[in-house]
Design a protein around this motif. Sequence first.
Motif, PDB file in Angstrom:
ATOM      1  N   ALA A  28      42.173  49.304  41.768  1.00  0.00           N
ATOM      2  CA  ALA A  28      42.667  50.660  42.033  1.00  0.00           C
ATOM      3  C   ALA A  28      43.630  51.116  40.939  1.00  0.00           C
ATOM      4  O   ALA A  28      43.574  52.259  40.455  1.00  0.00           O
ATOM      5  CB  ALA A  28      43.344  50.701  43.397  1.00  0.00           C
ATOM      6  N   ILE A  29      44.530  50.213  40.554  1.00  0.00           N
ATOM      7  CA  ILE A  29      45.491  50.563  39.497  1.00  0.00           C
ATOM      8  C   ILE A  29      44.768  50.815  38.178  1.00  0.00           C
ATOM      9  O   ILE A  29      45.035  51.801  37.458  1.00  0.00           O
ATOM     10  CB  ILE A  29      46.535  49.445  39.338  1.00  0.00           C
ATOM     11  CG1 ILE A  29      47.407  49.349  40.590  1.00  0.00           C
ATOM     12  CG2 ILE A  29      47.404  49.684  38.108  1.00  0.00           C
ATOM     13  CD1 ILE A  29      48.336  48.157  40.599  1.00  0.00           C
ATOM     14  N   ALA A  30      43.839  49.899  37.834  1.00  0.00           N
ATOM     15  CA  ALA A  30      43.104  50.063  36.576  1.00  0.00           C
ATOM     16  C   ALA A  30      42.304  51.357  36.570  1.00  0.00           C
ATOM     17  O   ALA A  30      42.200  52.036  35.541  1.00  0.00           O
ATOM     18  CB  ALA A  30      42.177  48.864  36.363  1.00  0.00           C
ATOM     19  N   GLN A 290      32.557  49.140  32.853  1.00  0.00           N
ATOM     20  CA  GLN A 290      32.848  47.954  32.055  1.00  0.00           C
ATOM     21  C   GLN A 290      33.773  47.001  32.805  1.00  0.00           C
ATOM     22  O   GLN A 290      33.641  45.775  32.704  1.00  0.00           O
ATOM     23  CB  GLN A 290      33.473  48.382  30.724  1.00  0.00           C
ATOM     24  CG  GLN A 290      32.518  49.149  29.822  1.00  0.00           C
ATOM     25  CD  GLN A 290      33.196  49.651  28.576  1.00  0.00           C
ATOM     26  OE1 GLN A 290      34.392  49.419  28.391  1.00  0.00           O
ATOM     27  NE2 GLN A 290      32.441  50.346  27.733  1.00  0.00           N
ATOM     28  N   HIS A 291      34.735  47.573  33.573  1.00  0.00           N
ATOM     29  CA  HIS A 291      35.614  46.712  34.378  1.00  0.00           C
ATOM     30  C   HIS A 291      34.805  45.948  35.437  1.00  0.00           C
ATOM     31  O   HIS A 291      35.046  44.754  35.693  1.00  0.00           O
ATOM     32  CB  HIS A 291      36.694  47.540  35.073  1.00  0.00           C
ATOM     33  CG  HIS A 291      37.739  48.072  34.141  1.00  0.00           C
ATOM     34  ND1 HIS A 291      38.478  47.259  33.307  1.00  0.00           N
ATOM     35  CD2 HIS A 291      38.179  49.330  33.919  1.00  0.00           C
ATOM     36  CE1 HIS A 291      39.323  48.000  32.616  1.00  0.00           C
ATOM     37  NE2 HIS A 291      39.166  49.261  32.967  1.00  0.00           N
ATOM     38  N   LEU A 301      43.026  37.006  35.239  1.00  0.00           N
ATOM     39  CA  LEU A 301      43.285  36.997  33.801  1.00  0.00           C
ATOM     40  C   LEU A 301      43.593  38.404  33.299  1.00  0.00           C
ATOM     41  O   LEU A 301      44.491  38.603  32.466  1.00  0.00           O
ATOM     42  CB  LEU A 301      42.076  36.421  33.067  1.00  0.00           C
ATOM     43  CG  LEU A 301      42.177  36.375  31.531  1.00  0.00           C
ATOM     44  CD1 LEU A 301      43.368  35.522  31.091  1.00  0.00           C
ATOM     45  CD2 LEU A 301      40.876  35.860  30.930  1.00  0.00           C
ATOM     46  N   LEU A 302      42.856  39.361  33.831  1.00  0.00           N
ATOM     47  CA  LEU A 302      43.113  40.742  33.438  1.00  0.00           C
ATOM     48  C   LEU A 302      44.525  41.167  33.807  1.00  0.00           C
ATOM     49  O   LEU A 302      45.204  41.854  33.039  1.00  0.00           O
ATOM     50  CB  LEU A 302      42.084  41.671  34.098  1.00  0.00           C
ATOM     51  CG  LEU A 302      42.234  43.173  33.823  1.00  0.00           C
ATOM     52  CD1 LEU A 302      42.073  43.465  32.337  1.00  0.00           C
ATOM     53  CD2 LEU A 302      41.208  43.963  34.628  1.00  0.00           C
ATOM     54  N   PHE A 303      44.972  40.728  35.029  1.00  0.00           N
ATOM     55  CA  PHE A 303      46.317  41.080  35.449  1.00  0.00           C
ATOM     56  C   PHE A 303      47.357  40.495  34.497  1.00  0.00           C
ATOM     57  O   PHE A 303      48.314  41.168  34.108  1.00  0.00           O
ATOM     58  CB  PHE A 303      46.557  40.577  36.872  1.00  0.00           C
ATOM     59  CG  PHE A 303      47.960  40.750  37.348  1.00  0.00           C
ATOM     60  CD1 PHE A 303      48.407  41.988  37.784  1.00  0.00           C
ATOM     61  CD2 PHE A 303      48.850  39.688  37.339  1.00  0.00           C
ATOM     62  CE1 PHE A 303      49.709  42.160  38.208  1.00  0.00           C
ATOM     63  CE2 PHE A 303      50.156  39.851  37.755  1.00  0.00           C
ATOM     64  CZ  PHE A 303      50.591  41.089  38.196  1.00  0.00           C
ATOM     65  N   LEU A 304      47.182  39.212  34.125  1.00  0.00           N
ATOM     66  CA  LEU A 304      48.132  38.587  33.201  1.00  0.00           C
ATOM     67  C   LEU A 304      48.141  39.294  31.847  1.00  0.00           C
ATOM     68  O   LEU A 304      49.192  39.527  31.251  1.00  0.00           O
ATOM     69  CB  LEU A 304      47.804  37.104  33.032  1.00  0.00           C
ATOM     70  CG  LEU A 304      48.004  36.219  34.272  1.00  0.00           C
ATOM     71  CD1 LEU A 304      47.537  34.789  33.983  1.00  0.00           C
ATOM     72  CD2 LEU A 304      49.464  36.229  34.701  1.00  0.00           C
TER      73      LEU A 304
END
Length: 717
Positions: A28-30, A290-291, A301-304
């Motif tokens: 949601a954030i992305a 793409q996400h 990993l994306l969050f980090l």
Amino acid sequence: MQGAQRNSLRLLQWMMVASLALPIALFAIASTISYTSTRDIADREIERTLDVAHEHALKVFETIDRSLSELNEVVRGLPDDIIRAREAMLHRRLKRLTDSLPQLKSAWIFDANGKALVNSLASPPPELGFADRDYFYAHVDQTIGTFIGMPLTPRPPYQGARFFGVSRRRDSDDGRFTGVIQASVLPEYFESFYARIGSDPGSFFAMGRADGVVLAHFPRLEGDLRLDPGGPVGREIAAQPARGLMTIAWPSDGIERRIGYRRVAEYPIYVSAGLETSAIRGRWYATIGQHLVFGVPATALLFLLLAFAFRRTQHLQMEAARRREAEEALKHSQRLEALGQLTGGVAHDFNNLLTVIRASVDLLNRPQLTEERRQRYITAIADAVARAAKLTSQLLAFARRQTLKPEVFDVGERLQSLHDMLATLLGPAIEIAMRLPSEPCLVNADASQFETALINMATNARDAMQGKGRISFTVEAAATIPDAPAHVPNSHVPGNFGFVGVIVNDTGVGIPAARLGRIFEPFFTTKQVGHGTGLGLSQVFGFARQSGGEVTVTSEVGRGSTFSLYLPRVPADLLPQQQAPNTAPAVADSGMSVLLVEDNIELANFAADGLTALGYSITLVDNAADALAELVVDADRFDVVFSDIVMPGMTGLDLARAVHDRSIGVPVVLTTGYSEALSQEGSLGFDLVQKPYSIEELSHVLHRVARLRRVRGGAAG
């Protein structure tokens, strides 16, 4: 132990919940960040595209406006029968103009009845009336400057694409309407340009008048389109008339778009560029897709990575903010240093001049002063005032606010006439060489400012050579200016006459590369404190730019410097006949009534006393509004109005326009030492006396203007 296990189970449960909740939250954030970023990128693309469209439209209209002005100068003052007699020659000139400008369909010169005297399409033109066209009747009753008309269809027998008119009024010397000069502009020229730069899906462009008439549209539409000023687009532009960005359903096709608009300088024209919101959303969907390809395993990993990127970006922004603060502090320090240099140099020079004036006044007050000494002190005061005026002129010249007095002259001849003065100025230890062309090289510029620029360049060369060496002056014609900057449009316009270059070369110490970028700054000087203001080369720079030219410099330490002054060249047939200078004394005119408008009481009393001593009858008012009231009540009391330009409220230019618009038959003479409006608009055809002025100069101008009025009045009677 159980407690530790429960805690371990609870931790596992939280991790399980988190393994579902965290990916959803991150997605949601992305999605939100991606949508905002996609729209911001689209807005920046729209702004960049709008910059291109705006710059293109501005250059096109400025080129057309300049071409109309040149045509107006060609036929200014010519009766219609003479224009008809020269129709073949003028037809060829108009055809060359339209052939050189792809945006033009045709060019026309109309008489006062709307019939074509000359056009670029046919010679001779058919006997047709065009008085019903908006580009003609808009000029009949008033002077409105450049008019941009509605899209029109060619009138038979003329054929071809639709066009809109850009026109200017033709006036006689006394201001009567004598016809119109018009250029037919092709909307498809703009639409083709928009098609080239609008390659992205969903691209949109439009160009229209301030009243809502659309002149060009991409994608291209059939028929006329006019936006309602009270509609959504009109209300948005009314709220932000200069420029803006909006999301709106475009009235022509109902498609929702993100649109930026901007007004084209002083023209009543807007250009707009945009993208369909569906295309922007399509970009966002592609990014979100793409996400999704990475799926749930990549969410942690994306969050980090995002957290690291956020911290890193925050750190970089803080560093950039600290760097900007340091740069602003440095710039502020440099501005204060430059201001100190300027004020110190100007104060030094003005204090010297004020000392001469004060000492001369004190000596004039001494009793039993001989006539010879009295004249000497008066001359010293006059010379000091002239030097002070020259220093002020240099400041205004750099700022490009000096009101220039252009005239056509031969550069080589003018340089040759300065030889003796330059020899005296440079001293016997400096050898002067001049290489002048065999043919005349004419320019239209302020001759006094030109001579001042030559003297400033020569003085700079003398100081660089420490009073000993060789300086050469070369005059040559140039087709273009080497590495011409963007502000010199004539260097790339077909049909221009090129430039005249004055190259000044010395054998001095040269200029270090680090200083070349600052030598034309008005506050920069390498001389010691108190030995100059650093305005010499600044005057050269300002004069060149305001005259439509350029000044360049090349230098090498130990090998001297070369300064090149380029001015636009004009044809030889513009050279006026030589006239004897007017050296007559003040003109007395007993009985002439002058309405004197001046808010500075000391200056007003000086002018009134001087004119009264010559026999003029003076009525003094301190503001333009009261002066206009005097003229409305009884204009026949006055032979001439003499008004300052810069005054609170209604200016002298406003007063002159009001006198002209109300058809009050009293001539107006204006005076000023500096007026930004005057430097931008010119004197608008009114006589001008520059401050500081002498009573002799003023009496000549007033006498001449009043005499012309009496002659015209007698002829009319």
